[in-house]
Design a protein around this motif. Sequence first.
Motif, PDB file in Angstrom:
ATOM      1  N   ALA A  16      60.333  31.043  78.423  1.00  0.00           N
ATOM      2  CA  ALA A  16      60.409  30.746  76.996  1.00  0.00           C
ATOM      3  C   ALA A  16      60.680  29.268  76.801  1.00  0.00           C
ATOM      4  CB  ALA A  16      61.517  31.570  76.351  1.00  0.00           C
ATOM      5  N   ALA A  17      60.240  28.755  75.679  1.00  0.00           N
ATOM      6  CA  ALA A  17      60.482  27.361  75.333  1.00  0.00           C
ATOM      7  C   ALA A  17      60.589  27.244  73.820  1.00  0.00           C
ATOM      8  CB  ALA A  17      59.353  26.473  75.845  1.00  0.00           C
ATOM      9  N   ILE A  18      61.298  26.253  73.388  1.00  0.00           N
ATOM     10  CA  ILE A  18      61.378  25.905  71.975  1.00  0.00           C
ATOM     11  C   ILE A  18      60.545  24.644  71.811  1.00  0.00           C
ATOM     12  CG2 ILE A  18      62.869  25.100  70.103  1.00  0.00           C
ATOM     13  CD1 ILE A  18      63.446  27.978  70.737  1.00  0.00           C
ATOM     14  N   ILE A  19      59.651  24.668  70.830  1.00  0.00           N
ATOM     15  CA  ILE A  19      58.836  23.492  70.536  1.00  0.00           C
ATOM     16  C   ILE A  19      59.144  23.076  69.111  1.00  0.00           C
ATOM     17  CG2 ILE A  19      56.500  22.557  70.349  1.00  0.00           C
ATOM     18  CD1 ILE A  19      55.635  24.773  72.324  1.00  0.00           C
ATOM     19  N   CYS A  39      62.629  22.833  76.318  1.00  0.00           N
ATOM     20  CA  CYS A  39      62.262  22.398  74.968  1.00  0.00           C
ATOM     21  C   CYS A  39      61.282  21.233  75.010  1.00  0.00           C
ATOM     22  CB  CYS A  39      63.502  21.961  74.193  1.00  0.00           C
ATOM     23  SG  CYS A  39      64.713  23.270  73.980  1.00  0.00           S
ATOM     24  N   LEU A  40      60.533  21.128  73.917  1.00  0.00           N
ATOM     25  CA  LEU A  40      59.615  20.020  73.713  1.00  0.00           C
ATOM     26  C   LEU A  40      59.745  19.612  72.258  1.00  0.00           C
ATOM     27  CD1 LEU A  40      57.210  18.206  74.640  1.00  0.00           C
ATOM     28  CD2 LEU A  40      55.710  20.087  73.911  1.00  0.00           C
ATOM     29  N   VAL A  41      59.979  18.329  72.022  1.00  0.00           N
ATOM     30  CA  VAL A  41      60.090  17.797  70.672  1.00  0.00           C
ATOM     31  C   VAL A  41      58.997  16.749  70.519  1.00  0.00           C
ATOM     32  CG1 VAL A  41      61.554  16.506  69.077  1.00  0.00           C
ATOM     33  CG2 VAL A  41      62.573  18.218  70.587  1.00  0.00           C
ATOM     34  N   VAL A  42      58.176  16.906  69.464  1.00  0.00           N
ATOM     35  CA  VAL A  42      57.026  16.042  69.272  1.00  0.00           C
ATOM     36  C   VAL A  42      57.024  15.495  67.857  1.00  0.00           C
ATOM     37  CG1 VAL A  42      54.499  15.933  69.305  1.00  0.00           C
ATOM     38  CG2 VAL A  42      55.679  17.456  70.883  1.00  0.00           C
ATOM     39  N   VAL A  56      68.288  20.126  70.233  1.00  0.00           N
ATOM     40  CA  VAL A  56      67.883  20.605  71.561  1.00  0.00           C
ATOM     41  C   VAL A  56      69.023  20.423  72.555  1.00  0.00           C
ATOM     42  CG1 VAL A  56      66.382  20.016  73.517  1.00  0.00           C
ATOM     43  CG2 VAL A  56      65.406  20.348  71.246  1.00  0.00           C
ATOM     44  N   ALA A  57      69.677  19.281  72.501  1.00  0.00           N
ATOM     45  CA  ALA A  57      70.792  19.008  73.421  1.00  0.00           C
ATOM     46  C   ALA A  57      71.925  20.009  73.199  1.00  0.00           C
ATOM     47  CB  ALA A  57      71.289  17.579  73.231  1.00  0.00           C
ATOM     48  N   ARG A  58      72.262  20.298  71.934  1.00  0.00           N
ATOM     49  CA  ARG A  58      73.315  21.276  71.641  1.00  0.00           C
ATOM     50  C   ARG A  58      72.943  22.647  72.184  1.00  0.00           C
ATOM     51  NH1 ARG A  58      72.911  19.154  66.315  1.00  0.00           N
ATOM     52  NH2 ARG A  58      72.046  21.157  65.632  1.00  0.00           N
ATOM     53  N   ASP A  86      73.792  25.561  64.978  1.00  0.00           N
ATOM     54  CA  ASP A  86      73.353  25.176  63.636  1.00  0.00           C
ATOM     55  C   ASP A  86      71.845  24.933  63.568  1.00  0.00           C
ATOM     56  OD1 ASP A  86      73.635  24.642  60.932  1.00  0.00           O
ATOM     57  OD2 ASP A  86      74.001  22.506  61.263  1.00  0.00           O
ATOM     58  N   LEU A  87      71.071  25.961  63.971  1.00  0.00           N
ATOM     59  CA  LEU A  87      69.615  25.939  63.822  1.00  0.00           C
ATOM     60  C   LEU A  87      69.214  27.118  62.930  1.00  0.00           C
ATOM     61  CD1 LEU A  87      68.510  25.104  67.475  1.00  0.00           C
ATOM     62  CD2 LEU A  87      68.446  23.608  65.483  1.00  0.00           C
ATOM     63  N   PRO A  88      69.349  26.953  61.609  1.00  0.00           N
ATOM     64  CA  PRO A  88      69.135  28.079  60.695  1.00  0.00           C
ATOM     65  C   PRO A  88      67.726  28.667  60.756  1.00  0.00           C
ATOM     66  CG  PRO A  88      69.439  26.032  59.468  1.00  0.00           C
ATOM     67  CD  PRO A  88      69.733  25.733  60.903  1.00  0.00           C
ATOM     68  N   GLU A  89      66.699  27.841  60.963  1.00  0.00           N
ATOM     69  CA  GLU A  89      65.337  28.372  61.032  1.00  0.00           C
ATOM     70  C   GLU A  89      65.181  29.289  62.237  1.00  0.00           C
ATOM     71  OE1 GLU A  89      66.027  25.092  60.811  1.00  0.00           O
ATOM     72  OE2 GLU A  89      65.207  24.431  58.883  1.00  0.00           O
ATOM     73  N   LEU A  90      65.689  28.869  63.388  1.00  0.00           N
ATOM     74  CA  LEU A  90      65.614  29.692  64.590  1.00  0.00           C
ATOM     75  C   LEU A  90      66.442  30.966  64.425  1.00  0.00           C
ATOM     76  CD1 LEU A  90      64.641  30.111  67.484  1.00  0.00           C
ATOM     77  CD2 LEU A  90      66.586  28.724  68.259  1.00  0.00           C
TER      78      LEU A  90
END
Length: 131
Positions: A16-19, A39-42, A56-58, A86-90
Amino acid sequence: MITTPTSTPPARRLRAAIIGFGFDGGDDDQKRVTRSAQCLVVGGSPETHAEMREAVARMELELEEMQSELGDLDPAALAELAFRVDLPELHHIAVRLEDGLERQGRAFRDLSAEELAALLDLDGAEAVVGS
């Protein structure tokens, strides 16, 4: 005649990954990409990209403390993790998955990616951001 016993394949390990995508990059011609193990942040403006990197770090620190990877988490554990960092969308997505699984009486690991996406009804659902 020699027969060999059939072996059962090892249990499927989920990867699994978070993008995260930032769409407010503007006209500064910078390509911002941050990769980590899960994770990948773009994209995004410098501020947005920094905020996503921080999130992502948290999350990865929490996962490290839990001695888990994203693929190890069921929707309930993912919802708890998202709430703590504190990632409400996720959190919203994980809760919707958990509710859908409960309604169907099915287990997370038994569903394909397509079936999980159908639980979220991404095409027919209201936008997650801002709800």
